[in-house]
Each structure stands twice: as structure tokens, then as C-alpha cells.
Design an enzyme around this catalytic site. Sequence first.
Site, PDB file in Angstrom:
ATOM      1  N   HIS A  41       0.830  -1.206   0.000  1.00  0.00           N
ATOM      2  CA  HIS A  41       0.000   0.000   0.000  1.00  0.00           C
ATOM      3  C   HIS A  41       0.862   1.252   0.000  1.00  0.00           C
ATOM      4  O   HIS A  41       1.664   1.470   0.903  1.00  0.00           O
ATOM      5  CB  HIS A  41      -0.885   0.012   1.247  1.00  0.00           C
ATOM      6  CG  HIS A  41      -1.997   1.015   1.178  1.00  0.00           C
ATOM      7  ND1 HIS A  41      -3.233   0.732   0.645  1.00  0.00           N
ATOM      8  CD2 HIS A  41      -2.059   2.309   1.575  1.00  0.00           C
ATOM      9  CE1 HIS A  41      -4.010   1.797   0.733  1.00  0.00           C
ATOM     10  NE2 HIS A  41      -3.315   2.784   1.280  1.00  0.00           N
ATOM     11  N   ASP A  43       0.316   5.568  -1.065  1.00  0.00           N
ATOM     12  CA  ASP A  43      -0.662   6.591  -1.453  1.00  0.00           C
ATOM     13  C   ASP A  43      -0.079   7.701  -2.326  1.00  0.00           C
ATOM     14  O   ASP A  43      -0.653   8.800  -2.375  1.00  0.00           O
ATOM     15  CB  ASP A  43      -1.285   7.210  -0.206  1.00  0.00           C
ATOM     16  CG  ASP A  43      -2.399   6.355   0.361  1.00  0.00           C
ATOM     17  OD1 ASP A  43      -3.421   6.202  -0.329  1.00  0.00           O
ATOM     18  OD2 ASP A  43      -2.252   5.842   1.484  1.00  0.00           O
ATOM     19  N   HIS A 171     -13.211   2.277   4.082  1.00  0.00           N
ATOM     20  CA  HIS A 171     -12.147   3.160   4.543  1.00  0.00           C
ATOM     21  C   HIS A 171     -12.537   3.616   5.945  1.00  0.00           C
ATOM     22  O   HIS A 171     -12.504   2.813   6.871  1.00  0.00           O
ATOM     23  CB  HIS A 171     -11.920   4.339   3.594  1.00  0.00           C
ATOM     24  CG  HIS A 171     -10.690   5.114   3.943  1.00  0.00           C
ATOM     25  ND1 HIS A 171     -10.734   6.366   4.523  1.00  0.00           N
ATOM     26  CD2 HIS A 171      -9.380   4.796   3.852  1.00  0.00           C
ATOM     27  CE1 HIS A 171      -9.510   6.789   4.767  1.00  0.00           C
ATOM     28  NE2 HIS A 171      -8.660   5.853   4.370  1.00  0.00           N
ATOM     29  N   HIS A 217      -8.977  -1.377   7.716  1.00  0.00           N
ATOM     30  CA  HIS A 217     -10.036  -0.367   7.879  1.00  0.00           C
ATOM     31  C   HIS A 217     -11.423  -0.917   8.187  1.00  0.00           C
ATOM     32  O   HIS A 217     -12.351  -0.126   8.344  1.00  0.00           O
ATOM     33  CB  HIS A 217     -10.172   0.530   6.636  1.00  0.00           C
ATOM     34  CG  HIS A 217      -9.101   1.565   6.490  1.00  0.00           C
ATOM     35  ND1 HIS A 217      -9.118   2.756   7.177  1.00  0.00           N
ATOM     36  CD2 HIS A 217      -7.986   1.606   5.725  1.00  0.00           C
ATOM     37  CE1 HIS A 217      -8.072   3.473   6.839  1.00  0.00           C
ATOM     38  NE2 HIS A 217      -7.350   2.796   5.961  1.00  0.00           N
ATOM     39  N   HIS A 238      -2.327  -2.762   4.984  1.00  0.00           N
ATOM     40  CA  HIS A 238      -1.537  -1.822   5.783  1.00  0.00           C
ATOM     41  C   HIS A 238      -2.102  -1.756   7.202  1.00  0.00           C
ATOM     42  O   HIS A 238      -2.650  -0.750   7.622  1.00  0.00           O
ATOM     43  CB  HIS A 238      -1.463  -0.432   5.131  1.00  0.00           C
ATOM     44  CG  HIS A 238      -2.781   0.193   4.809  1.00  0.00           C
ATOM     45  ND1 HIS A 238      -3.692  -0.345   3.953  1.00  0.00           N
ATOM     46  CD2 HIS A 238      -3.338   1.364   5.231  1.00  0.00           C
ATOM     47  CE1 HIS A 238      -4.745   0.435   3.847  1.00  0.00           C
ATOM     48  NE2 HIS A 238      -4.566   1.485   4.638  1.00  0.00           N
ATOM     49  N   ASP A 289       2.051   2.181   3.792  1.00  0.00           N
ATOM     50  CA  ASP A 289       1.120   3.320   3.800  1.00  0.00           C
ATOM     51  C   ASP A 289       1.853   4.643   3.638  1.00  0.00           C
ATOM     52  O   ASP A 289       1.402   5.676   4.124  1.00  0.00           O
ATOM     53  CB  ASP A 289       0.283   3.326   5.083  1.00  0.00           C
ATOM     54  CG  ASP A 289      -1.028   4.088   4.926  1.00  0.00           C
ATOM     55  OD1 ASP A 289      -1.384   4.432   3.778  1.00  0.00           O
ATOM     56  OD2 ASP A 289      -1.691   4.364   5.937  1.00  0.00           O
TER      57      ASP A 289
END
Length: 396
Positions: A41, A43, A171, A217, A238, A289
Site C-alpha cells: 500500500h 498513497d 475506509h 479499515h 496496511h 502506507d
Amino acid sequence: VMDWVKTVCLVLWVFTFNSVADDLKEHALKLMTDTPLIDGHNDLPWQMKSLFNNQLNTVDLYKLNSTHTNIPKIKEGHISAQFWAAYVPCNTQYKDAVRQTLEQIDVIHRMCHKYPEVFKFATSSQDILDAFEQNKTASLIGVEGGHSIDSSLGTLRTMYQLGVRYLTITHSCNTPWADNWLVDTGSEPEAHGGLSDFGKQVIREMNRIGMLIDLSHVSEKVMNQVLDISEAPVIFSHSSAYSICNHKRNVPDDVLMRLVSATLTHVHFHIHKAYVLLAGSSIIGFGGDYDGVPRVPDGLEDVSKYPDLVAELLSRKWSDEEIRDALGRNLLRVFREVEEVRDHQNGTKPDDIPIPFKEVQNSCRTDFGYQYASSSTCIQSFYPVVLVLTLLNKLL
């Protein structure tokens, strides 16, 4: 004389310590040249959106220094495969989440097209190995948040066709079909007791098409329900161990046990908890992450630091085989098993039963196709205004 002796001893100790650290780093790099490091993961695509509104033509990923991730850092970190997150915030739900997500999928594709000497777009376990042989970073897509599919199995399948290979079920908001991790904190009400009936359809359809199920999440009930339902193994792209850091985003021990089928040292503790104390090295993988968090551990400031983490594991007496598992062999095994479940279900018809309209109805969602409804709820909301205008026209 004694002070001089102490100084010499200190110098010798520092020299010995540095020598050991160098040896561990060299050993780590050797392992990373024969086993691909797969990160679950990152971003960076969201940074492209928030910093540059996805105007990738204005960005040079060789020189960008305001992020945890750029091309020199990727090379220094020996990242062989990266799941890039196609993430959009929860406040897009019921609005333009699908469009926004498609734009994030687009920017990941464009990253690969702009830097073909670095990135190789990948959609399978074999693609990861092929990219590794070519000394490129396999680039895969994970959609972070079930709100991105707008409660549509057709949208899920379309995103798969665009290269998405995992979906994070929630999420930080409930969807019309799944509860998120905030339910476990008490800050959000439970909406579905985990998964709704349609949520269970989503899980089964992900199995059928070969999409990895990501349980970072989600609420604990969702974790356990998915593990009960899914025919394929799952990932936490993550997440860490809850018993080490009691944050509800992390995974409790009983769930970690079911998966057998802030400093650099602290990161090791999370890995050690999941590995030595619970389920073994077969469940460990990396998911940093990076570029999705405001703070990172000391010693892991950006993606270039992964060799230091591997060296830390070596210093804790991890064997070469255990480290190879964590680097990428575990993820590759899970990915292959997901593909095998998909192939086994080849010929099974797609699930085309839509979510009940009452579960997704809102002021601007059309109801075309639902037999008990005949028009857009948005249009219906304007009927009183139309009636008033008609009456006024008659009076005039």
C-alpha cells in the site's frame, strides 16, 4: 591512563558495531536482489491528486522531494512491486466517488506510461515476477474503500478490467453494505452487524473475478465474516498488531490466528508479534502506507529505508527463508491462490442482482431499472416546484 583506555574501547566498540551494521545491510541487499520486495500500500497517487490535481505532466518523479516516494527512493528501497492506492475520501460517497476513483486509476496508468523504464503495469502474480526479472517495479492497483464502487457489482467488475487487483472493503465510513473500523471505537453506529446481504455478494463476486480482499479499515465483525465466507485468502494491506498498538485500525490476535491458511525497532515488534508469538512467518508482508500518513517511524522515513528494516530483522535472528517469505513470497502465494479460486470458478455467471434500492436511496440517485420505481428521485424532488410554476402560469 584509564580515560585513554576507555576512549580506545569506545572507539573499538563503535567500529565493531558499524561493521556489524554494514554486514547486516549488505546481507539484506543480497536477499532483496533475489526475492522481490512487494509493498501492499502506497498513497503516492493521492499526493498527485492533492498536490497537483493529477496534472502529472507538471511533475518529475525523479526530482519530487515533498513526498515519501519518488523514483530514486524506490530504487534505493529496492521495491520490486508496489500496490498503488486508488483512494478518494469518504466525503465523495453518494456523490462522485466512482469518477474520482477512475481518475486515480488513470493517474496510476499514466505514471507507468510516463516512466516505462521504471514501472511495469501488473495485474497478476506472474507479472510481478516478470517485472522483477526486468529490474522494474511492478505497479498494481488497489482501490482503498468500498464507497468507491457505489454499491455496484458492475462497477467492481469494470474496475477489475481496468487493472484493480484489490479492494479495501471500507475506509473510514460505513458503506450501504459494510461497517468500518470506527464502529469498534463507538464513534460511529453499527449499520449492518458487519456485512449486509449485499456485502456478502460483494465478497463472493470478488472471489469469482479474482480480486484480493483487503480487510484494513474494517470492523472486527467484517473481518470474521469475510474469513467465514471467502474461498480465497485475504490480505491486510496496511495494518499492524492490535495487542502491540491498541488502535482499532489494527488486527486483534484472534483474527491474526485465523490468517494461517514508533521506531524501526517498534516495527519489528509488530512483525514479531504476528510471526513468533502467533501464526508464523507465513502471514507476514510489508505495507508501508507511505504518502498516506502524517508521521512515520524513526529509521523508516521514506520508501528508501526498506533495506534497513530487513537488516533489523536479520539482527533479530530471522532466517533468510523467513525474510524471503515476508519480502514477497507470502503475497505471491496469496495472489496465486486468489487466481486459482478465480480459475476454478471459470464459467460461473456474474452476480447481477443489484443492491435493494431502499438501501442506497438518496436525493440524487436515479432508480432506473428497479421495477417498483419509474423515475429519478432527483426529478421527483422538483415536482412541487414544477406544480407551483404551472399554477402561476395559469394565474397569469
